[in-house]
Every structure is written in structure tokens, then in C-alpha cells.
Design an enzyme around this catalytic site. Structure first.
Site, PDB file in Angstrom:
ATOM      1  N   LYS A  24      -7.108  -1.454   1.138  1.00  0.00           N
ATOM      2  CA  LYS A  24      -6.771  -1.011   1.467  1.00  0.00           C
ATOM      3  C   LYS A  24      -5.126  -0.451   0.330  1.00  0.00           C
ATOM      4  O   LYS A  24      -4.401   0.744   0.104  1.00  0.00           O
ATOM      5  CB  LYS A  24      -6.337  -1.033   3.373  1.00  0.00           C
ATOM      6  CG  LYS A  24      -4.429  -1.804   3.613  1.00  0.00           C
ATOM      7  CD  LYS A  24      -4.768  -2.594   5.212  1.00  0.00           C
ATOM      8  CE  LYS A  24      -4.599  -3.141   5.337  1.00  0.00           C
ATOM      9  NZ  LYS A  24      -3.283  -3.421   4.705  1.00  0.00           N
ATOM     10  N   ARG A  54       0.293  -1.835  13.284  1.00  0.00           N
ATOM     11  CA  ARG A  54      -0.542  -2.835  13.853  1.00  0.00           C
ATOM     12  C   ARG A  54      -1.281  -2.859  15.132  1.00  0.00           C
ATOM     13  O   ARG A  54      -2.239  -3.944  15.654  1.00  0.00           O
ATOM     14  CB  ARG A  54      -0.705  -3.633  12.994  1.00  0.00           C
ATOM     15  CG  ARG A  54      -1.127  -3.877  11.535  1.00  0.00           C
ATOM     16  CD  ARG A  54      -0.902  -5.369  10.813  1.00  0.00           C
ATOM     17  NE  ARG A  54      -0.978  -6.473  10.078  1.00  0.00           N
ATOM     18  CZ  ARG A  54      -0.457  -6.316   8.775  1.00  0.00           C
ATOM     19  NH1 ARG A  54      -0.421  -4.926   7.840  1.00  0.00           N
ATOM     20  NH2 ARG A  54      -1.596  -7.239   8.185  1.00  0.00           N
ATOM     21  N   ARG A  77      -9.150 -13.605  -3.765  1.00  0.00           N
ATOM     22  CA  ARG A  77      -7.760 -13.635  -3.504  1.00  0.00           C
ATOM     23  C   ARG A  77      -6.949 -14.968  -4.094  1.00  0.00           C
ATOM     24  O   ARG A  77      -5.895 -14.780  -5.138  1.00  0.00           O
ATOM     25  CB  ARG A  77      -7.263 -12.255  -3.157  1.00  0.00           C
ATOM     26  CG  ARG A  77      -5.894 -11.799  -3.502  1.00  0.00           C
ATOM     27  CD  ARG A  77      -5.247 -10.683  -2.536  1.00  0.00           C
ATOM     28  NE  ARG A  77      -5.272 -11.040  -0.675  1.00  0.00           N
ATOM     29  CZ  ARG A  77      -4.641 -10.107  -0.235  1.00  0.00           C
ATOM     30  NH1 ARG A  77      -4.800  -9.293  -0.351  1.00  0.00           N
ATOM     31  NH2 ARG A  77      -4.411 -10.099   0.918  1.00  0.00           N
ATOM     32  N   ARG A 122      -1.499 -16.093  -3.124  1.00  0.00           N
ATOM     33  CA  ARG A 122      -0.893 -15.622  -1.999  1.00  0.00           C
ATOM     34  C   ARG A 122      -0.764 -17.520  -0.659  1.00  0.00           C
ATOM     35  O   ARG A 122      -1.554 -17.529  -0.171  1.00  0.00           O
ATOM     36  CB  ARG A 122      -1.336 -14.375  -1.129  1.00  0.00           C
ATOM     37  CG  ARG A 122      -0.547 -13.204  -1.650  1.00  0.00           C
ATOM     38  CD  ARG A 122      -0.741 -12.564  -0.886  1.00  0.00           C
ATOM     39  NE  ARG A 122      -1.152 -11.909   0.738  1.00  0.00           N
ATOM     40  CZ  ARG A 122      -0.986 -10.511   0.871  1.00  0.00           C
ATOM     41  NH1 ARG A 122      -1.666  -9.948   0.549  1.00  0.00           N
ATOM     42  NH2 ARG A 122      -1.142 -11.011   2.354  1.00  0.00           N
ATOM     43  N   ARG A 130      -5.584 -13.694  10.690  1.00  0.00           N
ATOM     44  CA  ARG A 130      -5.318 -11.793  10.349  1.00  0.00           C
ATOM     45  C   ARG A 130      -6.923 -11.430  10.273  1.00  0.00           C
ATOM     46  O   ARG A 130      -6.521 -10.309  10.663  1.00  0.00           O
ATOM     47  CB  ARG A 130      -5.208 -12.001   8.910  1.00  0.00           C
ATOM     48  CG  ARG A 130      -3.449 -12.338   8.559  1.00  0.00           C
ATOM     49  CD  ARG A 130      -2.983 -12.839   7.208  1.00  0.00           C
ATOM     50  NE  ARG A 130      -3.240 -11.801   6.031  1.00  0.00           N
ATOM     51  CZ  ARG A 130      -3.525 -12.049   4.805  1.00  0.00           C
ATOM     52  NH1 ARG A 130      -3.890 -13.342   4.715  1.00  0.00           N
ATOM     53  NH2 ARG A 130      -3.961 -11.704   4.484  1.00  0.00           N
TER      54      ARG A 130
HETATM   55  P1  AMP Z   1      -0.248  -7.232   5.021  1.00  0.00           P
HETATM   56  O1  AMP Z   1       0.381  -7.462   3.326  1.00  0.00           O
HETATM   57  O2  AMP Z   1      -0.513  -5.917   5.244  1.00  0.00           O
HETATM   58  O3  AMP Z   1      -1.604  -7.869   4.922  1.00  0.00           O
HETATM   59  O4  AMP Z   1       0.888  -8.338   5.632  1.00  0.00           O
HETATM   60  C1  AMP Z   1       0.925  -9.411   5.413  1.00  0.00           C
HETATM   61  C2  AMP Z   1       1.498  -9.879   6.269  1.00  0.00           C
HETATM   62  O5  AMP Z   1       2.663  -9.225   6.726  1.00  0.00           O
HETATM   63  C3  AMP Z   1       0.717  -9.959   8.386  1.00  0.00           C
HETATM   64  O6  AMP Z   1       0.079 -11.417   8.088  1.00  0.00           O
HETATM   65  C4  AMP Z   1       2.192  -9.787   8.652  1.00  0.00           C
HETATM   66  O7  AMP Z   1       2.216 -11.544   8.746  1.00  0.00           O
HETATM   67  C5  AMP Z   1       2.884  -9.015   8.332  1.00  0.00           C
HETATM   68  N1  AMP Z   1       2.692  -7.572   9.051  1.00  0.00           N
HETATM   69  C6  AMP Z   1       3.011  -6.013   8.102  1.00  0.00           C
HETATM   70  N2  AMP Z   1       2.769  -5.236   8.422  1.00  0.00           N
HETATM   71  C7  AMP Z   1       2.670  -6.124  10.152  1.00  0.00           C
HETATM   72  C8  AMP Z   1       2.915  -5.231  11.429  1.00  0.00           C
HETATM   73  N3  AMP Z   1       2.750  -3.067  10.901  1.00  0.00           N
HETATM   74  N4  AMP Z   1       3.167  -6.080  12.703  1.00  0.00           N
HETATM   75  C9  AMP Z   1       3.503  -6.841  12.476  1.00  0.00           C
HETATM   76  N5  AMP Z   1       3.192  -7.924  11.106  1.00  0.00           N
HETATM   77  C10 AMP Z   1       3.193  -7.126   9.926  1.00  0.00           C
END
Ligand code: AMP
Length: 196
Positions: A15, A90, A129, A135, A146
Site C-alpha cells: 500500500k 486503522r 523487507r 526496520r 501487526r
Molecule cells: P505502517 O508504516 O503503516 O505499517 O505503520 C507503522 C507503525 O506506526 C504501526 O505498526 C503503528 O505502530 C504505527 N501506526 C501507523 N498508523 C497508525 C494508526 N493509524 N493508528 C495507530 N498506530 C499507527
């Protein structure tokens, strides 16, 4: 033309990559909450210090904090004519927060791009990744956390948006360009055409 979009999919669905392509093509800023949090962590800001351990564990940052960050970003001038949100909302509480914010501005979402990728495929991509990018939240345990959160808390938001008739389910398995073409076809059917 205004375009207010969400891109939703499990971690490892691509995404982030697709979101950037769509945002660029439609000329709207891409707002990735994950990127905002990671930038704050690496810059050592107050917000970064608050969220680092949560992100590393693969848990969700508290809704109020996340929604405040999004409201702040969407209030900037470049988001007046549209945006593409990647990774927000989310869960159902965040859907409500976004609804309230948009209603207050007399705006609404045009489309929700839902990338559909089987769990095994997401898992394989995330593991690859982890080796490439290192990461901190790409450990086996954080990845499982996740994906579990996605299935329990994030997937249900698609039912809510589905009742509004704005969800486009896109098969997220295939070549990058192929998937981008599927997304554009769905958006064009809604009258959202790439500017370039
Ligand atoms: P992502 O890059 O979208 O996978 O986000 C990385 C991390 O950021 C997630 O595993 C959460 O810890 C935090 N995070 C990102 N977006 C949100 C959200 N909408 N609500 C809560 N935590 C978020």
C-alpha cells in the site's frame, strides 16, 4: 478535481508503494501515519519519544494521538483539495474521528482502495523487507502482532465504508504496474482520473 482517498491493506500489501503512485498521479499529498511516526522517532521529537516503543512492538499508537496528528496534517494548505491517507484509519474509533473531522469541513471521502493480499503473501513480503531494510518493527514477533491487529481491528473498517459504497477491492497480487493499473481503472470508474 478534488480527490480524498484512503488506501487500506495488511502490512506487506504494497500500500505504501501504490499509495505514492496514486497520490502523484492525482496530484494530492500522500499522508502515511507510519512515515510521520518514523520521521518523528528518527528526529527524536517529543512525539517520537512517546511512540517509539509502541511502534517497535508492532502495537497501535493511541487513537487520540494518531487522530490529532492526522487532523494537523490535513489542515495544511496542500491538503485542501485532496489527500491520500495511507495507514489511517486503522480501527473503528479512528473512522469516527476522521468522519467528524471531514464533516466539520463539509468534505467526504471519494474512495477507499482496499488491497487484497493473502496472509502468507504479506508475511513473505514483510520477512523479505526485514532483511532488506532492517526496520525495527520487522521482527517476527512484531510482524505477527501487526497482521493480527490488521485482521481484528482494521479489516472491519472496510464493512463500514462498504455500506457507503466507496470501497474498491483490488487484487494486490501481481506485478507493481499491473496492480497500479487495476487501481487506476477502479478510480476512473468513479470519475477520478490521473492528471498526468
Ligand atoms: P505502517 O508504516 O503503516 O505499517 O505503520 C507503522 C507503525 O506506526 C504501526 O505498526 C503503528 O505502530 C504505527 N501506526 C501507523 N498508523 C497508525 C494508526 N493509524 N493508528 C495507530 N498506530 C499507527
Amino acid at each position: 478535481m478534488t480527490a480524498r482517498l484512503l488506501i487500506v491493506g495488511p502490512q506487506g500489501s504494497g500500500k505504501g508503494t501504490q499509495g505514492v503512485r496514486v497520490g502523484e498521479a492525482l496530484g494530492v499529498p500522500v499522508v502515511s501515519t507510519g512515515d510521520v511516526f518514523r520521521a518523528n522517532v528518527s528526529q527524536g521529537t517529543d512525539l517520537g519519544r512517546q511512540v517509539k516503543s509502541i511502534i517497535d512492538a508492532g502495537d497501535l499508537v493511541p487513537d487520540e494521538l494518531t487522530s490529532a496528528v492526522v487532523r494537523d496534517r490535513l489542515s495544511q494548505a496542500d491538503a485542501a483539495e485532496g489527500f491520500l491517507l495511507d495507514g489511517y484509519p486503522r480501527n473503528l474509533a479512528q473512522v469516527m474521528h476522521l468522519d467528524e473531522f471531514l464533516e466539520g469541513r463539509d468534505e467526504k471521502l471519494d474512495a477507499v482502495i482496499a488491497l487484497v493480499v493473502p496472509r502468507e503473501e504479506s508475511l513473505a513480503r514483510l520477512t523479505a523487507r526485514a532483511t532488506e531494510q532492517g526496520r525495527a518493527d520487522d521482527t517476527e514477533e512484531a510482524i505477527a502482532t501487526r497482521l493480527g491487529i490488521y485482521e481484528r481491528e482494521t479489516a472491519p473498517i472496510l464493512s463500514v465504508y462498504g455500506t457507503r459504497g466507496i470501497v474498491d477491492e483490488i487484487d494486490g497480487v501481481g506485478g507493481l504496474d499491473e496492480i497500479t493499473a487495476r487501481i487506476f481503472a477502479a478510480l476512473e470508474a468513479r470519475g477520478l482520473r490521473p492528471a498526468r
